[in-house]
Design a protein around this motif. Structure first.
Motif, PDB file in Angstrom:
ATOM      1  N   GLY A 107      11.196  -4.249 -20.852  1.00 22.59           N
ATOM      2  CA  GLY A 107      10.746  -5.523 -21.588  1.00 22.59           C
ATOM      3  C   GLY A 107       9.429  -6.111 -21.171  1.00 22.59           C
ATOM      4  N   GLN A 108       9.243  -6.582 -20.142  1.00 27.97           N
ATOM      5  CA  GLN A 108       8.146  -7.208 -19.472  1.00 27.97           C
ATOM      6  C   GLN A 108       6.730  -6.034 -19.669  1.00 27.97           C
ATOM      7  N   ALA A 109       7.067  -4.880 -19.543  1.00 27.81           N
ATOM      8  CA  ALA A 109       5.946  -3.737 -19.558  1.00 27.81           C
ATOM      9  C   ALA A 109       5.679  -3.746 -21.103  1.00 27.81           C
ATOM     10  N   PHE A 110       6.719  -3.513 -22.114  1.00 26.73           N
ATOM     11  CA  PHE A 110       6.499  -3.391 -23.387  1.00 26.73           C
ATOM     12  C   PHE A 110       5.656  -4.610 -23.864  1.00 26.73           C
ATOM     13  N   ASP A 111       6.037  -5.746 -23.614  1.00 25.15           N
ATOM     14  CA  ASP A 111       5.385  -6.943 -23.927  1.00 25.15           C
ATOM     15  C   ASP A 111       3.995  -7.187 -23.337  1.00 25.15           C
ATOM     16  N   ALA A 112       3.723  -6.736 -22.455  1.00 30.84           N
ATOM     17  CA  ALA A 112       2.406  -6.663 -21.720  1.00 30.84           C
ATOM     18  C   ALA A 112       1.480  -5.595 -22.226  1.00 30.84           C
ATOM     19  N   LYS A 113       1.753  -4.793 -23.006  1.00 29.08           N
ATOM     20  CA  LYS A 113       1.171  -3.699 -23.821  1.00 29.08           C
ATOM     21  C   LYS A 113       0.676  -2.750 -22.667  1.00 29.08           C
ATOM     22  N   VAL A 114       1.045  -2.584 -21.778  1.00 28.92           N
ATOM     23  CA  VAL A 114       0.726  -1.465 -20.659  1.00 28.92           C
ATOM     24  C   VAL A 114       0.803  -0.218 -21.204  1.00 28.92           C
ATOM     25  N   LYS A 115       0.065   0.814 -20.959  1.00 30.24           N
ATOM     26  CA  LYS A 115      -0.036   2.053 -21.245  1.00 30.24           C
ATOM     27  C   LYS A 115       0.951   3.164 -20.371  1.00 30.24           C
ATOM     28  N   VAL A 116       0.865   2.556 -19.248  1.00 32.75           N
ATOM     29  CA  VAL A 116       1.623   3.244 -18.286  1.00 32.75           C
ATOM     30  C   VAL A 116       2.498   2.573 -17.523  1.00 32.75           C
ATOM     31  N   SER A 117       3.892   2.985 -17.424  1.00 36.42           N
ATOM     32  CA  SER A 117       4.773   2.408 -16.594  1.00 36.42           C
ATOM     33  C   SER A 117       5.652   3.387 -15.975  1.00 36.42           C
ATOM     34  N   GLY A 118       6.986   3.114 -15.538  1.00 33.40           N
ATOM     35  CA  GLY A 118       7.331   4.244 -14.707  1.00 33.40           C
ATOM     36  C   GLY A 118       8.825   3.718 -13.987  1.00 33.40           C
ATOM     37  N   VAL A 119       9.086   4.553 -13.016  1.00 30.83           N
ATOM     38  CA  VAL A 119      10.279   4.161 -12.139  1.00 30.83           C
ATOM     39  C   VAL A 119       9.711   4.419 -10.774  1.00 30.83           C
ATOM     40  N   ASP A 158      12.923  -6.804  -5.564  1.00 22.85           N
ATOM     41  CA  ASP A 158      12.370  -5.436  -5.653  1.00 22.85           C
ATOM     42  C   ASP A 158      10.833  -5.543  -4.798  1.00 22.85           C
ATOM     43  N   THR A 159      11.106  -5.802  -3.498  1.00 24.13           N
ATOM     44  CA  THR A 159       9.884  -6.007  -2.490  1.00 24.13           C
ATOM     45  C   THR A 159      10.090  -4.964  -1.282  1.00 24.13           C
ATOM     46  N   GLY A 160      11.179  -4.281  -1.525  1.00 21.68           N
ATOM     47  CA  GLY A 160      11.150  -3.590  -0.396  1.00 21.68           C
ATOM     48  C   GLY A 160      10.477  -2.252  -0.111  1.00 21.68           C
ATOM     49  N   PRO A 161      10.097  -1.466   1.020  1.00 23.83           N
ATOM     50  CA  PRO A 161       9.282  -0.157   1.104  1.00 23.83           C
ATOM     51  C   PRO A 161       9.623   0.595  -0.048  1.00 23.83           C
ATOM     52  N   ILE A 162       8.431   1.253  -0.748  1.00 22.43           N
ATOM     53  CA  ILE A 162       8.747   2.185  -1.729  1.00 22.43           C
ATOM     54  C   ILE A 162       8.623   3.567  -1.259  1.00 22.43           C
ATOM     55  N   ILE A 163       9.659   4.296  -1.990  1.00 18.39           N
ATOM     56  CA  ILE A 163      10.089   5.728  -1.240  1.00 18.39           C
ATOM     57  C   ILE A 163       9.267   6.830  -2.348  1.00 18.39           C
ATOM     58  N   ALA A 164       9.693   6.532  -3.716  1.00 20.06           N
ATOM     59  CA  ALA A 164       9.083   7.367  -4.618  1.00 20.06           C
ATOM     60  C   ALA A 164       8.715   6.678  -5.942  1.00 20.06           C
ATOM     61  N   GLN A 165       7.911   7.073  -6.736  1.00 16.91           N
ATOM     62  CA  GLN A 165       7.608   6.384  -7.852  1.00 16.91           C
ATOM     63  C   GLN A 165       7.064   7.705  -9.098  1.00 16.91           C
ATOM     64  N   GLU A 166       7.415   7.532 -10.248  1.00 20.81           N
ATOM     65  CA  GLU A 166       6.980   8.426 -11.060  1.00 20.81           C
ATOM     66  C   GLU A 166       6.631   7.610 -12.558  1.00 20.81           C
ATOM     67  N   SER A 167       5.482   8.355 -13.026  1.00 17.96           N
ATOM     68  CA  SER A 167       5.012   7.180 -14.064  1.00 17.96           C
ATOM     69  C   SER A 167       5.433   7.855 -15.482  1.00 17.96           C
ATOM     70  N   ILE A 168       5.174   7.087 -16.585  1.00 14.80           N
ATOM     71  CA  ILE A 168       5.437   7.435 -18.097  1.00 14.80           C
ATOM     72  C   ILE A 168       4.464   7.104 -18.609  1.00 14.80           C
ATOM     73  N   TYR A 169       4.184   7.524 -19.816  1.00 14.47           N
ATOM     74  CA  TYR A 169       2.989   6.963 -20.678  1.00 14.47           C
ATOM     75  C   TYR A 169       3.545   6.390 -21.813  1.00 14.47           C
ATOM     76  N   ILE A 170       3.150   5.053 -22.367  1.00 16.72           N
ATOM     77  CA  ILE A 170       3.713   4.364 -23.268  1.00 16.72           C
ATOM     78  C   ILE A 170       2.485   4.865 -24.504  1.00 16.72           C
ATOM     79  N   GLU A 171       3.143   5.477 -25.576  1.00 14.81           N
ATOM     80  CA  GLU A 171       2.217   5.760 -26.729  1.00 14.81           C
ATOM     81  C   GLU A 171       2.150   4.536 -27.659  1.00 14.81           C
TER      82      GLU A 171
END
Length: 193
Positions: free
Chosen positions: A123-135, A145-158
């Motif tokens: 909802g935060q990403a959607f409300d901010a109208k970003v074009k890219v979010s992910g996991v 949600d501050t611990g060391p990142i292991i993996a990320q993958e993006s999605i495009y918001i059309e």
């Protein structure tokens, strides 16, 4: 084979994805326990369907977070759990579990951290109208949600995507990325990395 515990608070779709990956051999682990802090969570039904023992307890029924986590820790030790996998567990992990499972607690978050931490990241990403979010899959520390990142993958918001469309895209990525990352972490632990 590494012994896993999954922590969930809700529907349990990521729990289901982990179970499927374990059954197919994509994750070389065995889910020994589901820990759930909500008595009505559908994740409990999913665990029953897979024959996975559950520990369900409301933290509000304990005198403190430490008392709750001490009881959870007892359950983890009784089941010889070696790695904790948070899958929609809507509670910050406290020092009792963090110390006992240092660098052994994983979380999946529906944004490209550090963007949109905390509740309702989609909802935060959607409300901010970003074009890219992910996991993001990350190790858990004392922060949100501050611990060391292991993996990320993006999605495009059309243009024209609804919030539900974004959630569906995020979940499709989650259900692939999380099991693959869990397996990567298991391999690293096994090799002593």
């Amino acid at each position: 084979m590494m012994n896993l515990a999954v922590f969930a608070s809700g529907n349990g779709s990521n729990f289901e994805a982990v179970m499927e990956a374990v059954k197919s051999g994509a994750v070389q682990g065995e889910v020994k326990l589901l820990v759930c802090d909500k008595e009505q969570a559908f994740a409990i039904e999913r665990a029953k369907n897979h024959g996975i023992p559950t520990f369900v307890a409301s933290p509000k029924k304990y005198s403190s977070k430490e008392a709750y986590e001490t009881n959870v820790l007892k359950q983890l030790h009784e089941n010889n759990v070696e790695l904790i996998v948070l899958a929609g567990y809507m509670r910050l992990i406290g020092s009792t579990l963090l110390h006992a499972f240092e660098h052994r607690i994983l979380n999946i978050h529906p944004s490209l951290l550090p963007a949109f931490p905390g509740l309702d990241a989609i909802g935060q990403a959607f409300d901010a109208k970003v074009k890219v979010s992910g996991v993001t899959v990350h190790y858990v520390d004392a922060g949100m949600d501050t611990g060391p990142i292991i993996a990320q993958e993006s999605i495009y918001i059309e243009d024209g995507d609804t919030r539900e469309d974004v959630q569906r895209k995020i979940q499709q990525v989650e259900h692939q990325l999380y099991p693959a990352t869990i397996q990567k972490v298991i391999e690293q632990i096994t090799r002593g990395v």
